[in-house]
Motif scaffolding. Structure first.
Motif, PDB file in Angstrom:
ATOM      1  N   ARG A  20       0.816  -1.206   0.000  1.00  0.00           N
ATOM      2  CA  ARG A  20       0.000   0.000   0.000  1.00  0.00           C
ATOM      3  C   ARG A  20       0.858   1.269   0.000  1.00  0.00           C
ATOM      4  O   ARG A  20       0.409   2.325   0.421  1.00  0.00           O
ATOM      5  N   HIS A  21       2.054   1.167  -0.531  1.00  0.00           N
ATOM      6  CA  HIS A  21       2.927   2.334  -0.596  1.00  0.00           C
ATOM      7  C   HIS A  21       2.454   3.231  -1.730  1.00  0.00           C
ATOM      8  O   HIS A  21       2.681   2.961  -2.910  1.00  0.00           O
ATOM      9  N   ALA A  22       1.772   4.319  -1.356  1.00  0.00           N
ATOM     10  CA  ALA A  22       1.051   5.119  -2.345  1.00  0.00           C
ATOM     11  C   ALA A  22       1.975   5.744  -3.384  1.00  0.00           C
ATOM     12  O   ALA A  22       1.647   5.794  -4.574  1.00  0.00           O
ATOM     13  N   LYS A  23       3.133   6.233  -2.967  1.00  0.00           N
ATOM     14  CA  LYS A  23       4.039   6.864  -3.934  1.00  0.00           C
ATOM     15  C   LYS A  23       4.538   5.845  -4.949  1.00  0.00           C
ATOM     16  O   LYS A  23       4.705   6.165  -6.130  1.00  0.00           O
ATOM     17  N   THR A  24       4.794   4.630  -4.507  1.00  0.00           N
ATOM     18  CA  THR A  24       5.186   3.604  -5.464  1.00  0.00           C
ATOM     19  C   THR A  24       4.075   3.360  -6.469  1.00  0.00           C
ATOM     20  O   THR A  24       4.314   3.289  -7.687  1.00  0.00           O
ATOM     21  N   LEU A  25       2.847   3.245  -5.991  1.00  0.00           N
ATOM     22  CA  LEU A  25       1.717   2.992  -6.883  1.00  0.00           C
ATOM     23  C   LEU A  25       1.520   4.139  -7.869  1.00  0.00           C
ATOM     24  O   LEU A  25       1.215   3.915  -9.047  1.00  0.00           O
ATOM     25  N   LEU A  26       1.697   5.368  -7.408  1.00  0.00           N
ATOM     26  CA  LEU A  26       1.617   6.501  -8.324  1.00  0.00           C
ATOM     27  C   LEU A  26       2.658   6.382  -9.428  1.00  0.00           C
ATOM     28  O   LEU A  26       2.379   6.608 -10.612  1.00  0.00           O
ATOM     29  N   ASN A  27       3.866   6.022  -9.055  1.00  0.00           N
ATOM     30  CA  ASN A  27       4.939   5.920 -10.035  1.00  0.00           C
ATOM     31  C   ASN A  27       4.757   4.728 -10.974  1.00  0.00           C
ATOM     32  O   ASN A  27       5.142   4.795 -12.146  1.00  0.00           O
ATOM     33  N   VAL A  28       4.162   3.646 -10.484  1.00  0.00           N
ATOM     34  CA  VAL A  28       3.813   2.543 -11.382  1.00  0.00           C
ATOM     35  C   VAL A  28       2.903   3.064 -12.490  1.00  0.00           C
ATOM     36  O   VAL A  28       3.096   2.766 -13.681  1.00  0.00           O
ATOM     37  N   GLY A  29       1.911   3.867 -12.103  1.00  0.00           N
ATOM     38  CA  GLY A  29       1.009   4.432 -13.102  1.00  0.00           C
ATOM     39  C   GLY A  29       1.721   5.312 -14.096  1.00  0.00           C
ATOM     40  O   GLY A  29       1.462   5.259 -15.309  1.00  0.00           O
ATOM     41  N   ILE A  30       2.636   6.130 -13.612  1.00  0.00           N
ATOM     42  CA  ILE A  30       3.375   7.036 -14.488  1.00  0.00           C
ATOM     43  C   ILE A  30       4.209   6.247 -15.499  1.00  0.00           C
ATOM     44  O   ILE A  30       4.191   6.525 -16.703  1.00  0.00           O
ATOM     45  N   VAL A  31       4.926   5.243 -15.014  1.00  0.00           N
ATOM     46  CA  VAL A  31       5.786   4.481 -15.917  1.00  0.00           C
ATOM     47  C   VAL A  31       4.943   3.662 -16.892  1.00  0.00           C
ATOM     48  O   VAL A  31       5.285   3.542 -18.071  1.00  0.00           O
TER      49      VAL A  31
END
Length: 203
Positions: free
Chosen positions: A136-147
């Motif tokens: 549930r690491h939100a910043k990681t999930l945001l960056n997954v979306g970006i990449v």
């Protein structure tokens, strides 16, 4: 390390380092990731920070003398990242993670560095490592979306990641706002994209 607010065409994405707090240039609306620069790299970025060579040298000596000093290695990695010397940043993040493999922030920042080196698959693999540490690491999930959106032109996968980020982030947080803006943009331009809507996640 300052947050990089990046605009690709009319779809806004955030590369969010784990030490950072807020997106630098939030915006709304989205069209398509196909307008991204061909090399996959962000545009409109501020100039890289000048590397303080004397401080970097001092920190490197501290790291050499203290083989279990993760914090110094992360500091060095961040300094090299800010200077856009990503290969050197990667080396220091890797050393930090050898000391503490469960540092989710260092792991995610390593993935971001890979992305800036135009290695989106390697970035996503590193984010998978981060999510095994903290699903549930939100910043990681945001960056997954970006990449996924900008590195892989996978808008459905990006939307799924941002939906997960929205669910994981505290309500009203910067991460939740960024995820919601990204989702709103994709839905406005691509209403056929339904996060977790049954066509499968590329993962």
């Amino acid at each position: 390390m300052g947050v990089a607010g990046v605009l690709f065409g009319v779809l806004v994405g955030w590369i969010i380092g784990s030490q950072q707090a807020t997106p630098a240039a939030p915006a709304t609306a989205a069209a398509t990731a196909s307008t991204q620069p061909a090399n996959g790299q962000p545009t409109g970025q501020p100039s890289p920070a000048a590397l303080d060579e004397s401080r970097a040298s001092a920190l490197a000596e501290t790291a050499r003398q203290n083989p279990n000093d993760e914090e110094t290695r992360v500091q060095l990695a961040n300094m090299y990242f800010d200077a856009e010397r990503y290969q050197e940043a990667v080396a220091w993040y890797q050393q930090a993670l050898q000391i503490n493999p469960r540092d989710v922030n260092a792991s995610t920042d390593l993935g971001i560095a890979y992305y800036y080196m135009n290695q989106p698959d390697r970035a996503l693999a590193q984010f998978d490592t981060s999510l095994r540490i903290d699903p549930r690491h939100a910043k990681t999930l945001l960056n997954v979306g970006i990449v996924r959106a900008f590195g892989k032109q996978d808008l459905r996968g990006a939307a799924d990641a941002w939906q997960r980020a929205l669910a994981a982030a505290p309500p009203g947080s910067d991460e939740a706002k960024a995820a919601q803006q990204a989702l709103d943009g994709i839905k406005a331009a691509h209403p056929e994209i339904n996060p977790n809507g049954g066509k499968g996640n590329p993962d």
